[in-house]
Design a protein around this motif. Structure first.
Motif, short mmCIF file in Angstrom:
data_model
loop_
_atom_site.label_atom_id
_atom_site.label_comp_id
_atom_site.label_asym_id
_atom_site.label_seq_id
_atom_site.Cartn_x
_atom_site.Cartn_y
_atom_site.Cartn_z
N SER A 199 54.21 24.76 85.20
CA SER A 199 54.09 23.35 85.58
C SER A 199 52.67 22.82 85.42
N GLU A 200 51.67 23.70 85.39
CA GLU A 200 50.29 23.26 85.18
C GLU A 200 50.07 22.65 83.80
N VAL A 201 50.86 23.15 82.82
CA VAL A 201 50.62 22.73 81.44
C VAL A 201 51.81 22.04 80.79
N PHE A 202 52.95 22.07 81.46
CA PHE A 202 54.16 21.53 80.85
C PHE A 202 54.84 20.60 81.83
N GLY B 298 42.68 23.09 80.17
CA GLY B 298 43.12 21.88 80.86
C GLY B 298 44.02 21.01 80.00
N LEU B 299 44.79 21.66 79.09
CA LEU B 299 45.65 20.88 78.19
C LEU B 299 47.10 20.90 78.65
N LYS B 300 47.81 19.81 78.37
CA LYS B 300 49.26 19.77 78.61
C LYS B 300 49.97 19.82 77.26
N ILE B 301 51.14 20.43 77.27
CA ILE B 301 51.93 20.53 76.04
C ILE B 301 53.25 19.80 76.21
N VAL B 302 53.73 19.20 75.12
CA VAL B 302 55.06 18.57 75.15
C VAL B 302 55.85 19.13 73.97
N SER C 240 54.53 10.91 76.12
CA SER C 240 54.21 11.77 77.27
C SER C 240 52.72 11.72 77.56
N ASP C 241 52.30 12.49 78.55
CA ASP C 241 50.87 12.53 78.86
C ASP C 241 50.22 13.81 78.35
N ALA C 242 50.87 14.45 77.35
CA ALA C 242 50.35 15.74 76.86
C ALA C 242 49.34 15.55 75.74
N GLU C 243 48.52 16.58 75.55
CA GLU C 243 47.52 16.56 74.47
C GLU C 243 47.97 17.40 73.27
N VAL C 244 48.89 18.36 73.52
CA VAL C 244 49.38 19.20 72.45
C VAL C 244 50.88 18.94 72.29
N GLY C 245 51.30 18.63 71.06
CA GLY C 245 52.72 18.37 70.82
C GLY C 245 53.26 19.37 69.81
N VAL C 246 54.40 19.94 70.11
CA VAL C 246 54.97 20.90 69.16
C VAL C 246 56.43 20.51 68.88
N SER C 247 56.77 20.49 67.60
CA SER C 247 58.11 20.04 67.22
C SER C 247 58.79 21.09 66.34
N VAL C 248 60.11 21.15 66.44
CA VAL C 248 60.89 22.09 65.63
C VAL C 248 62.11 21.36 65.08
N MET D 92 57.96 13.83 64.78
CA MET D 92 58.47 14.29 66.08
C MET D 92 57.32 14.74 66.99
N ALA D 93 56.37 15.49 66.41
CA ALA D 93 55.24 15.97 67.21
C ALA D 93 54.39 14.80 67.69
N LYS D 94 54.15 13.84 66.79
CA LYS D 94 53.36 12.66 67.15
C LYS D 94 54.09 11.83 68.20
N GLY D 95 55.39 11.61 67.98
CA GLY D 95 56.19 10.80 68.89
C GLY D 95 56.24 11.38 70.29
N ALA D 96 56.30 12.72 70.37
CA ALA D 96 56.34 13.38 71.68
C ALA D 96 55.03 13.15 72.43
#
Lengths: 415, 415
Positions: free
Chosen positions: B297-300, B272-276, B345-353, B337-341
């Motif tokens: 769309s369920e997670v992103f 039940g997690l969203k990613i940004v 947003s309303d996501a629980e997982v943030g990934v930055s590159v 960047m990961a924290k800022g995202a």
């Protein structure tokens, strides 16, 4: 002069590796006007390789074989090629010395096994070419007006050897010069494009005219041969001019090395414009394609991937009422997204994509329906598209059409 | 049963495209235990194609031809193959209807030219296969115990047709049952992977074990043949179990149809997690890859492409002082960047590159240096990578590693 390629390697026949060497060598030969009518791939099997060499030598002036020149038991190319040409193998002192030098500087220096010296055995009377990046030499065997050329298979060894040694050799042997020009079109289908120039295709002899389809694009290649490159160029020129005049703005470049994103980035850069992307169904692919261009940072600083309605509202200020009334996949939403992206960034050109990539319809709208919006100079234009294909293909076409829309909008504005 | 491939297309002979279809079909045939000893490539020329077909039919039980099935004048595969088999062409009413349906929903609907209907002409008595992603049908012609199969060249048309129609046909014709299992790994190099199972590879007979490298990934394929599929399955099972136990978390799936992004989206969805996403050098490719998954769309819901420093500050609230002190390509910026995202947003997982994709170094940092950040449960982890290859390759590897980092982070958290 005609050339044939034979690639040797069970890993190609098993599909474990893609035959990029064949593409590299073919493009290299084409660039100096050599025609390749056939390519073959065979495994590490002496009988099948002999058959392939005999077949190729019967058809072409020059045969290039790559692969199977390593030091192990199953590397049979050198022995097989020599025996087809009726030659025995003899040790080449210079190559043996070269192998020794390479090995003593390598990680294998404490494990030099006898089979390494096998690579110093070459066909008697052959031209031997030093390998700048490895131990296996390149070989040229001539018989009458035919030549059989062996090049080691590892791409880093092959590419430099082709460029520095084989290409000059082939150019010296080729009596004819070739020139070809590629005209790249966008926003027109292949059959529609062909219909427009069918008279030129049918009349073809020298130069020849051929069309090729890419996702959302068509390429037309005009190729002429003559005694000199300048003479070949002169033959291509009037045909290229005629084709360009028939397609006008559908032509986005006549530079074979240039992609649609290169053209768009260059156009924006020339006008000092920045672009911002607002993507729903393409989910970042449009931005990703702009960033393919190494100078993209001059014209692109930011993009929005707004997959959900909430993200469209929050990041792009799309009006909730519009989303409710028309849906996320609509002309109106595409318009709002492009405008919203402009407001949320420092860009002058805004491009938005919203659509149904599938596999299921959405909001009662069919798979393939895509709206692309383009904001520039206080005006948003939106186009509706109905793409076919799977999810991936629909998204790829949408990216191409979005780039094309920006391109056409800027051209139009320049008028 | 032996199979041969013939690829038709001047663009392959000119080196304009790499023959990935041949690799796809070869791997597909190998996966069901069919041997390919020869491949050929010829241009759009009836005489040379006839010769190639006759040669291949003389050597193999089944010959697969791809390409040259388009609607234009220079698409000569259908006519040529039919005439080699002594058949005339007749119109197939169903295919004509299919073409009509595809075209009337396409962007070319107002420009349907006569040559489009050429694709409805098929050899008399042939098995005709609907094209799910295009207009050109697939064709199977049988003569005695030989079969000649035509598949359209565009990869998205070819791949689905091979998987859904041609592969089952070939399996039904093959007297031996074959079973193969693919184990997909991420975050480990091919030679490292091979070293770990070299004993199994060397001992291979039935089942066979082979490794294949993809960008950032390694696939291990175990293939057994037996009288029944169940018997072949039993042979594969203990070897698959042993390999999985040696690689543990490096294995991301054992489902051949499943990609890394499918696994990541499914993992997130289950929890039940969203990613940004927050991307600099990958410029939207990571988001684009997540959106490859049809249930994304369920997670992103949202992604940020922040190419410039200003965009990083504005959209992701990256501290100006951090950008100044450490640079955009740094562990610290990836973390911000990961924290800022997450905050935006309303996501629980943030990934930055963030990294240097090249071709030039940036901020005095080398090409290939990439930082990937992953925020989850109030903790950001950042990894440093040094990728090799060109701009495109570096970005693709970064996308794979970003997905893998999310995957491992969630697994770790589950422990």
């Amino acid at each position: 002069m005609t050339v044939e390629l034979i690639s040797v390697g069970t890993e190609i026949l098993m599909g474990s590796i893609v035959n990029t060497n064949a593409a590299f060598l073919s493009a290299g030969c084409a660039s100096i006007g050599l025609s390749i009518y056939n390519q073959q791939v065979v495994g590490d099997n002496p009988d099948r390789l002999s058959d392939a060499i005999n077949l190729a030598l019967g058809r072409a002036d020059t045969v290039i074989i790559t692969g199977g020149l390593g030091p192990t038991e199953d590397d049979i190319t050198m022995q097989t090629a020599a025996s087809v040409m009726g030659k025995g193998l003899v040790e080449d002192a210079h190559t043996r010395e070269h192998i020794g030098n390479v090995l003593k500087n390598s990680i294998y220096k404490d494990n030099i096994t006898d089979n390494n010296w096998k690579q110093a055995m070459v066909p008697e009377g052959a031209i031997v070419i030093d390998n700048r990046n490895g131990t296996a030499p390149g070989i040229i065997m001539e018989r009458g007006d035919k030549a059989l050329i062996l090049i080691p298979g590892p791409p880093n060894e092959l590419e430099v050897m082709f460029r520095k040694d084989i290409k000059p050799y082939l150019m010296a042997r080729n009596p004819k010069a070739i020139f070809s020009r590629t005209i790249k079109l966008c926003g027109i289908g292949e059959s529609q494009a062909e219909t427009k120039i069918i008279d030129l295709i049918d009349a073809q002899d020298n130069p020849t005219v051929a069309t090729y389809a890419k996702t959302g694009e068509v390429q037309i290649r005009i190729t002429a041969s003559a005694d000199t490159e300048d003479a070949a160029k002169e033959l291509v020129k009037p045909v290229a001019k005629e084709i360009k005049s028939r397609f006008r703005e559908d032509v986005y470049t006549v530079d074979a090395d240039c992609n649609l994103e290169d053209v768009v980035v260059e156009m924006l850069d020339k006008k000092g414009l920045k672009i911002v992307t607002a993507e729903s169904c393409t989910g970042g692919l449009l931005a990703g394609r702009l960033v393919n261009v190494s100078g993209a940072s001059e014209v692109f600083s930011q993009g929005f991937v707004t997959y959900s309605n909430k993200a469209k509202r929050k990041a792009l200020s799309v009006d909730k009422a519009i989303l409710k009334k028309y849906g996320a996949v609509s002309k109106e939403t595409a318009k709002e997204m492009a405008k919203g992206a402009i407001l949320a960034s420092d860009a002058e050109v805004g491009v938005s994509v919203t659509g149904v990539a599938g596999p299921e319809p959405s909001e009662g709208k069919p798979v393939g329906l895509v709206y692309i919006g383009c904001y520039y100079r206080d005006k948003v234009t939106v186009k509706e598209f109905m793409f076919r294909g799977n999810r991936q293909k629909i998204r790829e076409q949408a990216v191409v059409m979005a780039l094309d829309m920006v391109r056409r909008r800027i051209i139009e504005d320049d008028k």
